[in-house]
Write an enzyme that holds these catalytic residues in place. Sequence first.
Site, PDB file in Angstrom:
ATOM      1  N   SER A 111       0.818  -1.207   0.000  1.00 60.06           N
ATOM      2  CA  SER A 111       0.000   0.000   0.000  1.00 60.06           C
ATOM      3  C   SER A 111       0.855   1.262   0.000  1.00 60.06           C
ATOM      4  O   SER A 111       0.332   2.340  -0.234  1.00 60.06           O
ATOM      5  CB  SER A 111      -0.964   0.006   1.185  1.00 60.06           C
ATOM      6  OG  SER A 111      -0.432  -0.671   2.285  1.00 60.06           O
ATOM      7  N   GLU A 144      -6.765  -1.258  -7.621  1.00 59.46           N
ATOM      8  CA  GLU A 144      -5.907  -0.214  -8.182  1.00 59.46           C
ATOM      9  C   GLU A 144      -4.661  -0.894  -8.747  1.00 59.46           C
ATOM     10  O   GLU A 144      -3.890  -1.495  -7.992  1.00 59.46           O
ATOM     11  CB  GLU A 144      -5.539   0.754  -7.042  1.00 59.46           C
ATOM     12  CG  GLU A 144      -4.700   1.924  -7.440  1.00 59.46           C
ATOM     13  CD  GLU A 144      -4.445   2.881  -6.259  1.00 59.46           C
ATOM     14  OE1 GLU A 144      -4.405   2.424  -5.097  1.00 59.46           O
ATOM     15  OE2 GLU A 144      -4.282   4.078  -6.512  1.00 59.46           O
TER      16      GLU A 144
HETATM   17  N1  LIG Z   1      -4.618  -4.779   5.756  1.00 57.24           N
HETATM   18  C1  LIG Z   1      -4.947  -3.824   4.923  1.00 57.24           C
HETATM   19  O1  LIG Z   1      -5.877  -3.035   5.158  1.00 57.24           O
HETATM   20  C2  LIG Z   1      -4.205  -3.677   3.619  1.00 57.24           C
HETATM   21  C3  LIG Z   1      -4.829  -3.030   2.537  1.00 57.24           C
HETATM   22  C4  LIG Z   1      -4.133  -2.932   1.322  1.00 57.24           C
HETATM   23  C5  LIG Z   1      -2.859  -3.443   1.209  1.00 57.24           C
HETATM   24  N2  LIG Z   1      -2.271  -4.055   2.281  1.00 57.24           N
HETATM   25  C6  LIG Z   1      -0.928  -4.609   2.113  1.00 57.24           C
HETATM   26  O2  LIG Z   1      -1.021  -6.012   2.001  1.00 57.24           O
HETATM   27  C7  LIG Z   1       0.147  -6.621   2.524  1.00 57.24           C
HETATM   28  C8  LIG Z   1      -0.249  -7.652   3.559  1.00 57.24           C
HETATM   29  O3  LIG Z   1      -1.001  -7.043   4.568  1.00 57.24           O
HETATM   30  P1  LIG Z   1      -1.919  -7.883   5.566  1.00 57.24           P
HETATM   31  O4  LIG Z   1      -2.778  -6.901   6.280  1.00 57.24           O
HETATM   32  O5  LIG Z   1      -2.562  -9.026   4.866  1.00 57.24           O
HETATM   33  O6  LIG Z   1      -0.819  -8.439   6.601  1.00 57.24           O
HETATM   34  P2  LIG Z   1      -0.906  -9.706   7.561  1.00 57.24           P
HETATM   35  O7  LIG Z   1       0.063  -9.445   8.660  1.00 57.24           O
HETATM   36  O8  LIG Z   1      -2.313 -10.025   7.910  1.00 57.24           O
HETATM   37  O9  LIG Z   1      -0.356 -10.903   6.658  1.00 57.24           O
HETATM   38  C9  LIG Z   1       0.963 -11.033   6.247  1.00 57.24           C
HETATM   39  C10 LIG Z   1       1.264 -12.505   6.087  1.00 57.24           C
HETATM   40  O10 LIG Z   1       2.555 -12.628   5.481  1.00 57.24           O
HETATM   41  C11 LIG Z   1       3.196 -13.726   6.096  1.00 57.24           C
HETATM   42  N3  LIG Z   1       4.646 -13.613   5.923  1.00 57.24           N
HETATM   43  C12 LIG Z   1       5.594 -13.266   6.810  1.00 57.24           C
HETATM   44  N4  LIG Z   1       6.805 -13.311   6.239  1.00 57.24           N
HETATM   45  C13 LIG Z   1       6.627 -13.734   4.973  1.00 57.24           C
HETATM   46  C14 LIG Z   1       7.502 -14.019   3.901  1.00 57.24           C
HETATM   47  N5  LIG Z   1       8.818 -13.847   4.006  1.00 57.24           N
HETATM   48  N6  LIG Z   1       6.975 -14.461   2.754  1.00 57.24           N
HETATM   49  C15 LIG Z   1       5.654 -14.607   2.616  1.00 57.24           C
HETATM   50  N7  LIG Z   1       4.769 -14.354   3.592  1.00 57.24           N
HETATM   51  C16 LIG Z   1       5.253 -13.927   4.763  1.00 57.24           C
HETATM   52  C17 LIG Z   1       2.770 -13.696   7.532  1.00 57.24           C
HETATM   53  O11 LIG Z   1       2.913 -14.978   8.123  1.00 57.24           O
HETATM   54  C18 LIG Z   1       1.318 -13.280   7.404  1.00 57.24           C
HETATM   55  O12 LIG Z   1       0.455 -14.398   7.306  1.00 57.24           O
HETATM   56  C19 LIG Z   1       1.002  -5.488   3.053  1.00 57.24           C
HETATM   57  O13 LIG Z   1       1.925  -5.125   2.058  1.00 57.24           O
HETATM   58  C20 LIG Z   1       0.013  -4.380   3.288  1.00 57.24           C
HETATM   59  O14 LIG Z   1       0.605  -3.098   3.221  1.00 57.24           O
HETATM   60  C21 LIG Z   1      -2.936  -4.195   3.476  1.00 57.24           C
END
Ligand SMILES: NC(=O)c1ccc[n+]([C@@H]2O[C@H](COP(=O)([O-])OP(=O)(O)OC[C@H]3O[C@@H](n4cnc5c(N)ncnc54)[C@H](O)[C@@H]3O)[C@@H](O)[C@H]2O)c1
Length: 503
Positions: A111, A144
């Site tokens: 993001s 997006e």
């Molecule tokens: N949560 C939101 O509102 C949102 C919205 C848009 C974008 N994002 C983006 O999406 C991405 C994930 O966010 P999220 O909220 O799902 O986070 P999250 O913490 O819920 O999930 C992340 C996952 O990645 C795993 N992980 C850890 N190390 C890893 C590795 N080396 N390789 C692969 N997986 C690994 C973790 O075990 C975890 O299950 C981020 O880049 C975040 O900025 C989040």
Amino acid sequence: MLGVVGAGTMGAGIAQLGAAAGMRTLLHDPVPEALEHGAESVRRGLAKWAEKGRVGEDAVKLLEPVSSLDELAPCDLVIEAAPERPELKRDLFGALSMVCGDDAVLATNTSSIPVTSLAGAAARPENVVGMHFFNPPPLMPLLEVIRAEQSSDRVVQVAVDVGAAMGKDVIVAADGPGFLVNRCGRPFSAEGLRLLQERAATHEQIDRICRLGGGFRMGPFELMDLVGIDVGFEVAKSFTELSFGEPRWRPSPIQARMVSAGRLGRKSGRGYYDYVEGTPYRPDDPEPPEPGGGEGTTVSILGDGPLADGLRERARSAGFELREGGPTELVVDAGPRPHPSPPGGAPLLVLCAATSLVARGEQGAVGFHLLPPLEDVGLVELTRLPVTQRFAAEAAEEFFSKVGFLTEWVEDAPGLVLGRIVCQLVNEAAFAIGEGVGSPDDIDTGLTLGLSHPRGPVAWSEAIGLDHVLAVLDGLWEERREERYRAAPLLRRSAALGRGLRD
Ligand SMILES: NC(=O)c1ccc[n+]([C@@H]2O[C@H](COP(=O)([O-])OP(=O)(O)OC[C@H]3O[C@@H](n4cnc5c(N)ncnc54)[C@H](O)[C@@H]3O)[C@@H](O)[C@H]2O)c1
């Protein structure tokens, strides 16, 4: 075949969308419990959709949890949704380019990290693209797609097509701070914070004005509490860093103070509001008064433009007798620029757009601000000076109540509260269009579907009129000389040519 890396909130949601769209979907997470938990959430989500008839019972068979990254080798598209840490993501893009085929498209759901920098870590940077889903991915209608400096047309098209197959409205943005949606949405909180810092109004008032005057579902402060004040502060800092200090995007000292005090919003039980189980954090909004009761009162509404026209219509249907000349009991100057010689002898209400009330210099007048279209507006902002007489203030309250508005007294400035917030939203959209970040249609789609704004900034500019928007921005610039209020070149050019931002 689709691969999803990271089985957290976003990864699981994206995998659910992939399987629902009929793609074989491999879901990977290096943490076994996270993988199991994520896969379970996909299965539950698909089962719910199957009950509703949105997908077949078989969709769940398309999901395959995989414990090693190597197993993603056969994927045509891999979407990365790992934690938001640049080094971790760069390592992943390096590793994925080794694992996957030469033509595989590698997408990131980041993001805030520049997609261009992640592409730089891949062996074939032209295969990297951003696919920014919104939380929760299965429910939010927007995707997006972000074009990095290196992204080829082919990979952008693949990302757009896959998003469409998942049932999303897809917009395309250039890489840059906040991409399109978060960049164009920034003035909502940034100008809200500035208004609070100036004590133009309280945070409760600013939120109420945005809801009742602008039709926003939430005001900036309840939204910041929901997102997390610490999260918003980090985003603001990253904008400043990535733009080398753009004044519009500077974080607010209020955010820093709130974070230091541990007031992070809903998650910590206290932010701008207090969150106590079983107690609402704010009262319900009142209903605006029924219009009516203007019979027998003469009023002169001066000025051109959609706001003056809308006010005349509301006044007429509330029973007021509208007169163009001659003495009247009330004079309302509702044009974006001050009328050169409004008639004297009656209480004067003036639109605070091009100037603040004090800069306008009409002793005794009451200032107001409203944004058209007026159909859904339930609140008007009023402002007064120490010299404003009580009868003039009461006349203003009475008139606006009879035409069907609640009133809110705020401090004096061009645009008052909502005008400043919305004109800055339009201004940011004009900067973004001018800089090629996205198209006018995509900006409106992004803000309505991604941020639930009642209308997009371009549609808003059409409803308000560019002259009014520029009047507010130039008024703020004239009175403050702060770069954050400089009008976007495209806005000025479009207004001068008599065109809209869409032309
Ligand atoms: N949560 C939101 O509102 C949102 C919205 C848009 C974008 N994002 C983006 O999406 C991405 C994930 O966010 P999220 O909220 O799902 O986070 P999250 O913490 O819920 O999930 C992340 C996952 O990645 C795993 N992980 C850890 N190390 C890893 C590795 N080396 N390789 C692969 N997986 C690994 C973790 O075990 C975890 O299950 C981020 O880049 C975040 O900025 C989040």
